[in-house]
Scaffold this active site. Structure first.
Site, PDB file in Angstrom:
ATOM      1  N   HIS A   1      21.565  39.298  48.506  1.00  0.00           N
ATOM      2  CA  HIS A   1      22.169  39.758  49.754  1.00  0.00           C
ATOM      3  C   HIS A   1      23.371  40.650  49.501  1.00  0.00           C
ATOM      4  O   HIS A   1      24.132  40.375  48.574  1.00  0.00           O
ATOM      5  CB  HIS A   1      22.597  38.538  50.581  1.00  0.00           C
ATOM      6  CG  HIS A   1      23.084  38.877  51.947  1.00  0.00           C
ATOM      7  ND1 HIS A   1      22.232  39.325  52.930  1.00  0.00           N
ATOM      8  CD2 HIS A   1      24.336  38.871  52.466  1.00  0.00           C
ATOM      9  CE1 HIS A   1      22.951  39.562  54.018  1.00  0.00           C
ATOM     10  NE2 HIS A   1      24.223  39.304  53.766  1.00  0.00           N
TER      11      HIS A   1
ATOM     12  N   CYS B   1       3.394  65.150  40.758  1.00  0.00           N
ATOM     13  CA  CYS B   1       4.353  64.057  40.994  1.00  0.00           C
ATOM     14  C   CYS B   1       5.797  64.424  40.657  1.00  0.00           C
ATOM     15  O   CYS B   1       6.710  64.147  41.446  1.00  0.00           O
ATOM     16  CB  CYS B   1       4.005  62.828  40.147  1.00  0.00           C
ATOM     17  SG  CYS B   1       2.277  62.586  39.802  1.00  0.00           S
TER      18      CYS B   1
ATOM     19  N   LYS C   1       7.312  67.426  42.766  1.00  0.00           N
ATOM     20  CA  LYS C   1       7.326  66.931  44.161  1.00  0.00           C
ATOM     21  C   LYS C   1       8.498  65.984  44.364  1.00  0.00           C
ATOM     22  O   LYS C   1       9.240  66.086  45.342  1.00  0.00           O
ATOM     23  CB  LYS C   1       5.982  66.250  44.462  1.00  0.00           C
ATOM     24  CG  LYS C   1       5.806  65.644  45.835  1.00  0.00           C
ATOM     25  CD  LYS C   1       6.313  64.222  46.009  1.00  0.00           C
ATOM     26  CE  LYS C   1       5.846  63.211  45.016  1.00  0.00           C
ATOM     27  NZ  LYS C   1       4.469  62.776  45.119  1.00  0.00           N
TER      28      LYS C   1
ATOM     29  N   GLU D   1      15.438  41.618  50.393  1.00  0.00           N
ATOM     30  CA  GLU D   1      15.519  40.173  50.626  1.00  0.00           C
ATOM     31  C   GLU D   1      14.627  39.733  51.789  1.00  0.00           C
ATOM     32  O   GLU D   1      14.196  38.585  51.857  1.00  0.00           O
ATOM     33  CB  GLU D   1      16.962  39.723  50.856  1.00  0.00           C
ATOM     34  CG  GLU D   1      17.586  40.232  52.136  1.00  0.00           C
ATOM     35  CD  GLU D   1      19.039  39.777  52.304  1.00  0.00           C
ATOM     36  OE1 GLU D   1      19.313  38.578  52.133  1.00  0.00           O
ATOM     37  OE2 GLU D   1      19.902  40.629  52.613  1.00  0.00           O
TER      38      GLU D   1
ATOM     39  N   CYS E   1       0.504  66.152  37.030  1.00  0.00           N
ATOM     40  CA  CYS E   1       1.623  65.268  37.382  1.00  0.00           C
ATOM     41  C   CYS E   1       2.959  65.876  36.959  1.00  0.00           C
ATOM     42  O   CYS E   1       3.903  65.946  37.748  1.00  0.00           O
ATOM     43  CB  CYS E   1       1.417  63.893  36.748  1.00  0.00           C
ATOM     44  SG  CYS E   1       2.755  62.763  37.127  1.00  0.00           S
TER      45      CYS E   1
ATOM     46  N   GLU F   1       3.642  63.952  52.443  1.00  0.00           N
ATOM     47  CA  GLU F   1       4.833  64.078  51.585  1.00  0.00           C
ATOM     48  C   GLU F   1       5.505  65.436  51.815  1.00  0.00           C
ATOM     49  O   GLU F   1       6.723  65.518  52.029  1.00  0.00           O
ATOM     50  CB  GLU F   1       4.444  63.911  50.118  1.00  0.00           C
ATOM     51  CG  GLU F   1       4.075  62.464  49.789  1.00  0.00           C
ATOM     52  CD  GLU F   1       3.698  62.241  48.339  1.00  0.00           C
ATOM     53  OE1 GLU F   1       3.433  63.231  47.624  1.00  0.00           O
ATOM     54  OE2 GLU F   1       3.677  61.068  47.917  1.00  0.00           O
TER      55      GLU F   1
ATOM     56  N   TYR G   1      -1.919  61.972  51.349  1.00  0.00           N
ATOM     57  CA  TYR G   1      -0.674  61.884  50.575  1.00  0.00           C
ATOM     58  C   TYR G   1       0.076  63.222  50.569  1.00  0.00           C
ATOM     59  O   TYR G   1       1.263  63.284  50.875  1.00  0.00           O
ATOM     60  CB  TYR G   1      -0.983  61.579  49.107  1.00  0.00           C
ATOM     61  CG  TYR G   1      -1.382  60.184  48.750  1.00  0.00           C
ATOM     62  CD1 TYR G   1      -0.480  59.334  48.107  1.00  0.00           C
ATOM     63  CD2 TYR G   1      -2.664  59.710  48.962  1.00  0.00           C
ATOM     64  CE1 TYR G   1      -0.852  58.060  47.703  1.00  0.00           C
ATOM     65  CE2 TYR G   1      -3.051  58.436  48.561  1.00  0.00           C
ATOM     66  CZ  TYR G   1      -2.136  57.618  47.937  1.00  0.00           C
ATOM     67  OH  TYR G   1      -2.495  56.358  47.550  1.00  0.00           O
TER      68      TYR G   1
HETATM   69  P1  NDP Z   1      -6.077  62.823  50.351  1.00  0.00           P
HETATM   70  O1  NDP Z   1      -7.459  62.402  50.033  1.00  0.00           O
HETATM   71  O2  NDP Z   1      -4.986  61.842  50.305  1.00  0.00           O
HETATM   72  O3  NDP Z   1      -6.048  63.505  51.789  1.00  0.00           O
HETATM   73  C1  NDP Z   1      -6.893  64.540  52.104  1.00  0.00           C
HETATM   74  C2  NDP Z   1      -6.715  64.831  53.581  1.00  0.00           C
HETATM   75  O4  NDP Z   1      -7.463  65.988  53.902  1.00  0.00           O
HETATM   76  C3  NDP Z   1      -7.218  63.699  54.464  1.00  0.00           C
HETATM   77  O5  NDP Z   1      -6.340  63.546  55.540  1.00  0.00           O
HETATM   78  C4  NDP Z   1      -8.572  64.229  54.925  1.00  0.00           C
HETATM   79  O6  NDP Z   1      -8.930  63.771  56.195  1.00  0.00           O
HETATM   80  C5  NDP Z   1      -8.296  65.696  55.014  1.00  0.00           C
HETATM   81  N1  NDP Z   1      -9.496  66.514  54.934  1.00  0.00           N
HETATM   82  C6  NDP Z   1     -10.401  66.577  53.953  1.00  0.00           C
HETATM   83  N2  NDP Z   1     -11.360  67.458  54.244  1.00  0.00           N
HETATM   84  C7  NDP Z   1     -11.055  67.969  55.445  1.00  0.00           C
HETATM   85  C8  NDP Z   1     -11.676  68.918  56.294  1.00  0.00           C
HETATM   86  N3  NDP Z   1     -12.804  69.518  55.939  1.00  0.00           N
HETATM   87  N4  NDP Z   1     -11.100  69.183  57.483  1.00  0.00           N
HETATM   88  C9  NDP Z   1      -9.962  68.573  57.843  1.00  0.00           C
HETATM   89  N5  NDP Z   1      -9.324  67.669  57.083  1.00  0.00           N
HETATM   90  C10 NDP Z   1      -9.870  67.364  55.902  1.00  0.00           C
HETATM   91  O7  NDP Z   1      -5.825  64.062  49.369  1.00  0.00           O
HETATM   92  P2  NDP Z   1      -4.513  64.790  48.920  1.00  0.00           P
HETATM   93  O8  NDP Z   1      -4.929  66.178  48.624  1.00  0.00           O
HETATM   94  O9  NDP Z   1      -3.404  64.551  49.862  1.00  0.00           O
HETATM   95  O10 NDP Z   1      -4.180  64.073  47.575  1.00  0.00           O
HETATM   96  C11 NDP Z   1      -5.182  63.988  46.563  1.00  0.00           C
HETATM   97  C12 NDP Z   1      -5.029  62.719  45.793  1.00  0.00           C
HETATM   98  O11 NDP Z   1      -3.935  62.855  44.914  1.00  0.00           O
HETATM   99  C13 NDP Z   1      -4.697  61.520  46.679  1.00  0.00           C
HETATM  100  O12 NDP Z   1      -5.840  60.893  47.162  1.00  0.00           O
HETATM  101  C14 NDP Z   1      -3.933  60.646  45.737  1.00  0.00           C
HETATM  102  O13 NDP Z   1      -4.855  59.841  45.061  1.00  0.00           O
HETATM  103  C15 NDP Z   1      -3.255  61.625  44.798  1.00  0.00           C
HETATM  104  N6  NDP Z   1      -1.839  61.805  45.174  1.00  0.00           N
HETATM  105  C16 NDP Z   1      -1.004  60.752  45.012  1.00  0.00           C
HETATM  106  C17 NDP Z   1       0.311  60.869  45.341  1.00  0.00           C
HETATM  107  C18 NDP Z   1       1.198  59.691  45.171  1.00  0.00           C
HETATM  108  O14 NDP Z   1       0.837  58.782  44.440  1.00  0.00           O
HETATM  109  N7  NDP Z   1       2.336  59.630  45.840  1.00  0.00           N
HETATM  110  C19 NDP Z   1       0.877  62.101  45.851  1.00  0.00           C
HETATM  111  C20 NDP Z   1      -0.094  63.152  46.008  1.00  0.00           C
HETATM  112  C21 NDP Z   1      -1.391  62.998  45.664  1.00  0.00           C
HETATM  113  P3  NDP Z   1      -9.681  62.373  56.433  1.00  0.00           P
HETATM  114  O15 NDP Z   1      -8.713  61.293  56.116  1.00  0.00           O
HETATM  115  O16 NDP Z   1     -10.027  62.473  57.864  1.00  0.00           O
HETATM  116  O17 NDP Z   1     -10.856  62.377  55.503  1.00  0.00           O
END
Ligand code: NDP
Length: 463
Positions: A434, A47, A50, A439, A42, A180, A176
């Site tokens: 307001h 976080c 980012k 709101e 983080c 982002e 995510y």
């Molecule tokens: P996510 O789980 O959010 O997203 C992973 C993405 O990768 C999904 O779209 C998934 O597709 C895709 N994916 C996985 N495997 C494959 C594959 N073999 N081929 C193609 N696409 C694939 O993971 P992130 O890495 O973005 O983030 C990890 C975690 O970190 C998040 O889940 C979140 O909990 C945390 N995070 C939180 C943030 C915040 O609070 N703002 C910011 C960044 C991270 P599909 O949906 O189809 O499975």
């Protein structure tokens, strides 16, 4: 038997540091082991940097929009190397604060990679430590083998260390991290294409928010490839070649692998204490965050349930309070607010439409979709969308969702109302402030529609 420590924490990220400090506050003798930088994902490579890059992107928007408000502004130029130098200084400052907090809290920091060595024993290099309790808080790392060849691409770790931005970027994934960084890079002048396998990004979020965020990304000039995860990726010289099936190959000079994260358990020697990781490599835990091994607990991303910093922190503190503070706490994960820091950002708390009807609720959907005063004044296209889901029988607010400027700040406050069990009548009774966007959440009068329960469907959690 006597032990060197009452608690040995593996991993000095947000969760591990919080647990260790809380345990020490209760009088426990605590060691924390870290092989990389103190602060963890983080603070060092997640976080915090980012969000600092997101701020950089917002300044570009603000300078462009300022013209509509009467300012004369030259075309803004962003220099990644300047940002990177400031980012390095800031993460070093924050790491220093974390180190001081551990020191001041009486927690012993041991630098090196930890390896379990049977019950109550942890090895760090040649050093052997013994602990009455062990807490696994080793977090997660980007998956680098999701698609053949994707290991050639950068992950968010490397992106945040770039000193020059590429002119064009392929982002693989629709979660995510993908959204982002797609959003941020596009605002910083990179031509971004996003490839994801579902028909909409952000699987698990409310359907209408998913559609709306896709529209906002497109409006920002990002090219979306729904239903189009590459089947393989090849590196040819300085180029990445993405195979999209039917012999369609696209070339990009840079690629972001945002296909998820995996728990950091491979090096832990879990077998020595009889813990069997699940198929994702995660450490299974019960409600009290205890693993199958007596005296060994796990929190945060390494358990691969709700991978968010505040969850890891809450879990770490609960473990420490239970072990050393005579408490019996569990962490309630039924109402976890979360935000995706796209531009505009998206934030949610509680159930989404699909989850609410699947859980058996008759759902009154209140919606608002408007251009903010700030956008309208400059004839901007960005829209703000808000949604409240209300149980039509009990009047209880089940979920609040928003896309728009300050959505994370607004939804964090709404999470208090939902945690307190607020009803729609409570929202209606609340006076508006307001002129604000927030709101609108207390001014939605008639439901846009009422959905009947469909409990046969599988509940879809908001995260
Ligand atoms: P996510 O789980 O959010 O997203 C992973 C993405 O990768 C999904 O779209 C998934 O597709 C895709 N994916 C996985 N495997 C494959 C594959 N073999 N081929 C193609 N696409 C694939 O993971 P992130 O890495 O973005 O983030 C990890 C975690 O970190 C998040 O889940 C979140 O909990 C945390 N995070 C939180 C943030 C915040 O609070 N703002 C910011 C960044 C991270 P599909 O949906 O189809 O499975």
């Amino acid at each position: 038997m006597t032990y060197d420590y009452d608690l040995i924490t593996l991993g000095a990220g947000s969760g591990g540091v919080s647990a260790s400090r809380r345990a020490a506050l209760h009088g426990a003798r605590v060691a924390i082991v870290e092989g990389s930088r103190v602060g963890g994902t983080c603070v060092i490579r997640g976080c915090v940097p980012k969000k600092l890059l997101m701020y950089a992107a917002q300044y570009g928007d603000a300078m462009r929009e300022a013209r509509g408000y009467g300012w004369t502004v030259a075309e803004p130029q962003f220099t990644m190397a300047d940002w990177a130098a400031s980012k390095a200084t800031e993460t070093a400052r924050l790491e220093g604060i974390y180190r001081k907090m551990l020191d001041a809290g009486g927690v012993t920091l041991i630098e090196g990679w930890a390896r379990l060595d049977g019950p109550h024993r942890v090895c760090v290099g040649q050093q052997v430590l013994t602990g009455r309790h062990v807490l696994i808080a080793t977090g997660s790392s980007p998956v680098r083998d999701s698609i053949p060849g994707i290991e050639h691409g950068a992950t968010s770790d490397e992106l945040l260390d770039l000193s020059v931005l590429p002119p064009r970027a392929a982002v693989v994934g629709g979660g995510y991290i993908a959204l982002e960084f797609a959003s941020i890079l596009a605002r910083l002048g990179v031509a971004v294409s996003v490839f994801y396998r579902d028909r909409l990004p952000l699987r698990g979020f409310d359907e209408s928010l998913r559609s709306a965020i896709a529209a906002e990304l497109q409006a920002a000039g990002i090219t979306l490839y729904p239903g189009s995860a590459p089947t393989r990726i090849a590196k040819a010289g300085d180029s990445f070649l993405l195979s999209l099936g039917e012999e369609r190959v696209l070339e990009f000079p840079w690629l972001l692998n945002a296909t998820g994260r995996r728990p950091n358990t491979a090096r832990l020697n879990l077998a020595s204490v009889g813990i069997v990781a699940d198929a994702q490599g995660a450490v299974p835990v019960d409600k009290t965050l205890q693993t199958s091994a007596p005296g060994i607990y796990a929190i945060g991303d390494v358990t691969h349930r709700v991978n968010l910093t505040p969850v890891a922190i809450a879990e770490g503190r609960a473990v420490a309070d239970n072990l050393f503070g005579g408490q019996a706490r569990t962490v309630d994960l039924s109402l976890v607010p979360s935000a995706v820091f796209t531009l505009p950002p998206l934030a949610s708390v509680g159930l989404n439409e699909q989850g609410a009807v699947a859980a058996g609720h008759r759902v009154a959907v209140f919606e608002s979709d408007f251009r903010t005063m700030r956008q309208a004044f400059i004839n901007g296209v960005e829209r703000t969308r808000m949604k409240l889901l209300v149980d039509a029988d009990s009047d209880r607010v089940l979920g609040a969702h928003m896309i728009g400027t300050d959505a994370p700040e607004i939804v964090q406050s709404l999470a208090i109302a939902l945690s307190a069990g607020a009803t729609k009548a409570d929202f209606d009774r609340t006076l508006a402030m307001h002129p604000t966007s927030a709101e609108e959440f207390v001014l939605m009068r008639a439901p846009a529609r009422v959905l009947e329960p469909t409990p046969a469907l599988v509940a879809v959690p908001v995260l």
